[in-house]
Design a protein around this motif. Sequence first.
Motif, mmCIF file in Angstrom:
data_model
loop_
_atom_site.group_PDB
_atom_site.id
_atom_site.type_symbol
_atom_site.label_atom_id
_atom_site.label_comp_id
_atom_site.label_asym_id
_atom_site.label_seq_id
_atom_site.Cartn_x
_atom_site.Cartn_y
_atom_site.Cartn_z
ATOM 1 N N THR A 1 0.821 -1.122 -0.020
ATOM 2 C CA THR A 1 -0.027 -0.209 -0.065
ATOM 3 C C THR A 1 0.930 1.297 0.004
ATOM 4 O OG1 THR A 1 -0.099 0.291 2.390
ATOM 5 C CG2 THR A 1 -1.743 -1.150 1.466
ATOM 6 N N VAL A 2 0.352 2.344 -0.698
ATOM 7 C CA VAL A 2 0.917 3.564 -0.905
ATOM 8 C C VAL A 2 0.270 4.712 -0.381
ATOM 9 C CG1 VAL A 2 2.429 5.262 -2.179
ATOM 10 C CG2 VAL A 2 2.860 2.442 -2.789
ATOM 11 N N GLY A 3 0.604 5.484 0.623
ATOM 12 C CA GLY A 3 0.088 6.563 1.010
ATOM 13 C C GLY A 3 -1.687 6.518 1.267
ATOM 14 N N VAL A 4 -1.838 5.158 1.931
ATOM 15 C CA VAL A 4 -3.641 4.948 2.049
ATOM 16 C C VAL A 4 -3.883 5.595 3.195
ATOM 17 C CG1 VAL A 4 -5.154 3.167 3.054
ATOM 18 C CG2 VAL A 4 -3.392 2.599 1.165
ATOM 19 N N SER A 5 -5.116 6.418 3.095
ATOM 20 C CA SER A 5 -5.481 7.353 3.968
ATOM 21 C C SER A 5 -7.255 7.022 4.008
ATOM 22 C CB SER A 5 -5.356 8.740 3.670
ATOM 23 O OG SER A 5 -4.093 9.038 3.735
ATOM 24 N N LYS A 6 -7.598 7.453 5.316
ATOM 25 C CA LYS A 6 -9.059 7.277 5.545
ATOM 26 C C LYS A 6 -9.569 8.267 6.449
ATOM 27 C CE LYS A 6 -13.106 5.770 5.243
ATOM 28 N NZ LYS A 6 -14.084 5.930 3.880
ATOM 29 N N VAL B 1 -0.458 5.591 4.816
ATOM 30 C CA VAL B 1 0.414 4.509 5.315
ATOM 31 C C VAL B 1 0.788 3.725 3.917
ATOM 32 C CG1 VAL B 1 -0.253 2.099 6.495
ATOM 33 C CG2 VAL B 1 -1.415 4.165 7.178
ATOM 34 N N ASP B 2 2.167 3.503 4.361
ATOM 35 C CA ASP B 2 3.001 2.795 3.193
ATOM 36 C C ASP B 2 3.119 1.434 4.050
ATOM 37 O OD1 ASP B 2 2.952 4.976 1.517
ATOM 38 O OD2 ASP B 2 5.048 5.534 2.143
ATOM 39 N N PHE B 3 2.715 0.487 3.421
ATOM 40 C CA PHE B 3 2.980 -0.940 4.033
ATOM 41 C C PHE B 3 3.361 -2.089 3.026
ATOM 42 C CE2 PHE B 3 1.172 -5.171 5.174
ATOM 43 C CZ PHE B 3 1.621 -5.135 6.579
ATOM 44 N N ASP B 4 4.186 -3.077 3.569
ATOM 45 C CA ASP B 4 4.146 -4.340 2.391
ATOM 46 C C ASP B 4 3.989 -5.632 3.154
ATOM 47 O OD1 ASP B 4 7.414 -5.460 2.561
ATOM 48 O OD2 ASP B 4 7.141 -3.321 2.929
ATOM 49 N N LEU B 5 3.654 -6.495 2.267
ATOM 50 C CA LEU B 5 3.677 -7.980 2.817
ATOM 51 C C LEU B 5 4.238 -8.852 1.918
ATOM 52 C CD1 LEU B 5 2.312 -10.092 4.947
ATOM 53 C CD2 LEU B 5 0.256 -10.218 3.557
ATOM 54 N N LEU B 6 4.982 -9.710 2.563
ATOM 55 C CA LEU B 6 5.886 -10.712 1.474
ATOM 56 C C LEU B 6 5.060 -12.231 1.865
ATOM 57 C CD1 LEU B 6 9.410 -9.987 2.599
ATOM 58 C CD2 LEU B 6 8.321 -8.994 0.764
ATOM 59 N N SER B 7 5.203 -13.055 0.691
ATOM 60 C CA SER B 7 4.654 -14.325 1.007
ATOM 61 C C SER B 7 5.459 -15.152 2.003
ATOM 62 C CB SER B 7 4.956 -14.968 -0.660
ATOM 63 O OG SER B 7 6.353 -15.108 -0.844
ATOM 64 N N GLU C 1 -3.203 4.161 -3.009
ATOM 65 C CA GLU C 1 -2.990 2.998 -3.700
ATOM 66 C C GLU C 1 -2.635 1.742 -3.191
ATOM 67 O OE1 GLU C 1 -0.017 4.248 -6.464
ATOM 68 O OE2 GLU C 1 -1.166 5.561 -7.567
ATOM 69 N N ILE C 2 -3.311 0.498 -3.554
ATOM 70 C CA ILE C 2 -3.117 -0.837 -3.296
ATOM 71 C C ILE C 2 -2.717 -1.629 -4.327
ATOM 72 C CG2 ILE C 2 -4.386 -2.874 -2.184
ATOM 73 C CD1 ILE C 2 -6.347 -0.944 -0.843
ATOM 74 N N TYR C 3 -1.532 -2.443 -4.246
ATOM 75 C CA TYR C 3 -1.089 -3.259 -5.191
ATOM 76 C C TYR C 3 -1.141 -4.869 -4.514
ATOM 77 C CZ TYR C 3 0.977 0.896 -7.408
ATOM 78 O OH TYR C 3 0.889 2.197 -7.695
ATOM 79 N N LEU C 4 -1.570 -5.790 -5.440
ATOM 80 C CA LEU C 4 -1.513 -6.979 -5.129
ATOM 81 C C LEU C 4 -0.672 -7.843 -6.153
ATOM 82 C CD1 LEU C 4 -5.255 -7.767 -4.098
ATOM 83 C CD2 LEU C 4 -3.200 -8.028 -2.681
ATOM 84 N N ASP C 5 0.307 -8.515 -5.738
ATOM 85 C CA ASP C 5 1.411 -9.284 -6.771
ATOM 86 C C ASP C 5 1.648 -8.113 -7.711
ATOM 87 O OD1 ASP C 5 1.441 -11.670 -5.952
ATOM 88 O OD2 ASP C 5 -0.523 -12.399 -7.004
ATOM 89 N N ARG C 6 1.929 -7.020 -7.117
ATOM 90 C CA ARG C 6 2.582 -5.753 -8.002
ATOM 91 C C ARG C 6 1.592 -5.199 -9.229
ATOM 92 N NH1 ARG C 6 7.751 -5.388 -6.676
ATOM 93 N NH2 ARG C 6 8.972 -7.027 -5.942
ATOM 94 N N GLY D 1 -3.595 6.826 13.895
ATOM 95 C CA GLY D 1 -3.828 6.580 12.466
ATOM 96 C C GLY D 1 -2.512 6.539 11.584
ATOM 97 N N ALA D 2 -1.282 6.566 12.168
ATOM 98 C CA ALA D 2 -0.213 6.622 11.273
ATOM 99 C C ALA D 2 0.639 5.404 11.614
ATOM 100 C CB ALA D 2 0.618 7.963 11.590
ATOM 101 N N LYS D 3 1.347 5.036 10.495
ATOM 102 C CA LYS D 3 2.412 4.066 10.695
ATOM 103 C C LYS D 3 3.794 4.752 11.205
ATOM 104 C CE LYS D 3 5.907 1.611 7.888
ATOM 105 N NZ LYS D 3 6.298 1.374 6.596
ATOM 106 N N ILE D 4 4.203 4.005 12.578
ATOM 107 C CA ILE D 4 5.204 4.803 13.162
ATOM 108 C C ILE D 4 6.560 4.090 12.749
ATOM 109 C CG2 ILE D 4 6.210 4.892 15.516
ATOM 110 C CD1 ILE D 4 3.627 6.563 14.852
ATOM 111 N N LYS D 5 6.496 2.757 12.654
ATOM 112 C CA LYS D 5 7.691 1.912 12.371
ATOM 113 C C LYS D 5 7.719 0.537 11.958
ATOM 114 C CE LYS D 5 12.511 1.963 13.936
ATOM 115 N NZ LYS D 5 13.623 2.250 15.206
ATOM 116 N N THR D 6 8.400 0.088 11.184
ATOM 117 C CA THR D 6 8.321 -1.341 10.748
ATOM 118 C C THR D 6 9.859 -2.058 11.188
ATOM 119 O OG1 THR D 6 6.806 -1.115 8.822
ATOM 120 C CG2 THR D 6 8.177 -3.358 9.142
ATOM 121 N N LEU D 7 9.485 -3.410 12.177
ATOM 122 C CA LEU D 7 11.029 -3.793 12.499
ATOM 123 C C LEU D 7 10.712 -5.230 12.222
ATOM 124 C CD1 LEU D 7 10.578 -2.047 15.811
ATOM 125 C CD2 LEU D 7 12.515 -1.651 14.283
#
Length: 500
Positions: free
Chosen positions: A13-18, A29-35, A66-71, A225-231
């Motif tokens: 996801t890129v810049g998702v807001s609500k 919110v920018d976020f990614d998920l791996l298989s 924006e939302i991307y599934l399998d790019r 409502g914001a992404k703080i950090k991914t670890l």
Amino acid sequence: MKSSQTSREILRTVGVSKEYPGVKALSNVDFDLLSGEVHILLGENGAGKSTFTQIVAGAVHNDNGEIYLDRKKVNIKSCLHAQELGVGMVFQESHLLPLLTVAENIFCGHEPLKKGEKGPIDWNYMREKSAELLGKLGYTIDVNTKVGQLNLVERRMVEFAKALSQNCKVMILDEPTASLSAKETEQLFTVIRELKKQNVGIIYISHRLDEVKRIGDRVTVFRNGAKIKTLRVADTDTDELIELMVGRKMESIYPWEERQIGETVMKVEGFTHPKYFQNISFSLHRGEILGICGLKGSGKSEILRAIFGDLKISDGKMEIAGKMVTIHTPSQAIQNKMAYVPADRRREGLNLNFDIVKNTTIASMKKFTVWGLLSDKKELAAAQQYKEQLQIKTPTVKKMVRQLSGGNQQKVVLAKWLSSDAQIIIFEEPTNGIDVGAKFEFHQLIMELAKSGTAVILMSSDLPELVGMSDRVLVMKEGSIVGRLEHAELTQEKVLQYAT
């Protein structure tokens, strides 16, 4: 998690807001998920975790981003559309249909057909496959049973099976272990590990910080409502995660302190039920927090229901404040200054169609009458008092309780019983589904109740909570008390030794 050479990005996801009227629920919110990974989302209630996952699952539409599934960029229009794209979700609150069977619920919306898209439903296959999916979760449930007849844990397992039935590549689990025992949680983790081997990417929302290390690969913290950090889970610890979640350092979330325990206020002798427990005897003292625990089938929940008059016993007696009492109904328990905070607050502890005021006064309405008529003024004053005393976060006590967070809903349940002047309060899984900040507040409330002289029975499957809050613990197994532990000797290991 698999190495970066074998894992691939399946969601971004890129810049998702609500935004909702007056509330920015999610901000860029920018976020990614791996298989093949479990990506855990942490944050206090209202942090944006559920809004974010509901957008990915098609239940809520994002305003921006924006939302991307399998790019590939996608515009997810509905939950059904998300399922067609390979996204499945187990929501925090049940979305099952109580009048349909287990099998019908599992395959609702994607029923198997005998002859292609236009053939009749293949009922035999549906039942067989439903039983198979439940078997993978370590459960045997009659798939012809109406879901409304199942208990909380069984309904949760049907939700999991429903998500598994969709052959999804992205699975979202929102508080999946709420109300599950340690054994049931481990069964779920076994299923999750198997899904990882099949390259399913899992977004996992939890308030149980011990689960991060046990099942997670990466963790993303949300706040306001914001992404703080991914670890990477391997690169962080509980203290850092709590600080990121609440925006400040916190001491122990279990504020137990040594204090003077008073006289006996309740004595249970020889409580027996032909199906659930045998010869249960114990005492409870003023100002004491008595923990009760055990695995599923141990009888722990049933003995609490029996004490509160919601389950008829075949033998046994009870004394309250030195007097023999007979309690066959919850009304009689309430008359004897007892209260019960149930595990499923939404179904059993609250009336979701009422506001905070009515939920606060419903168990003690006689206190709020004038000449036989309810006094709105007295009810409002009581609700306002407990809003301030329990720090219920709401702009007005006229707000409907279904609109509150889980932690604030639980405080309203407690307000109801405090309003009834209860002297003995039974808590069953009191912090299920509430965030770490709200847990700390609730633990403080329980300790303050005990310090003021209220006798507390605490039943919890959360072993750190049980060990951290109890003065004594009774461990149950197969309907009997098999262990009695004092606070000084309490450890999670000792509790498990007795329970297993």
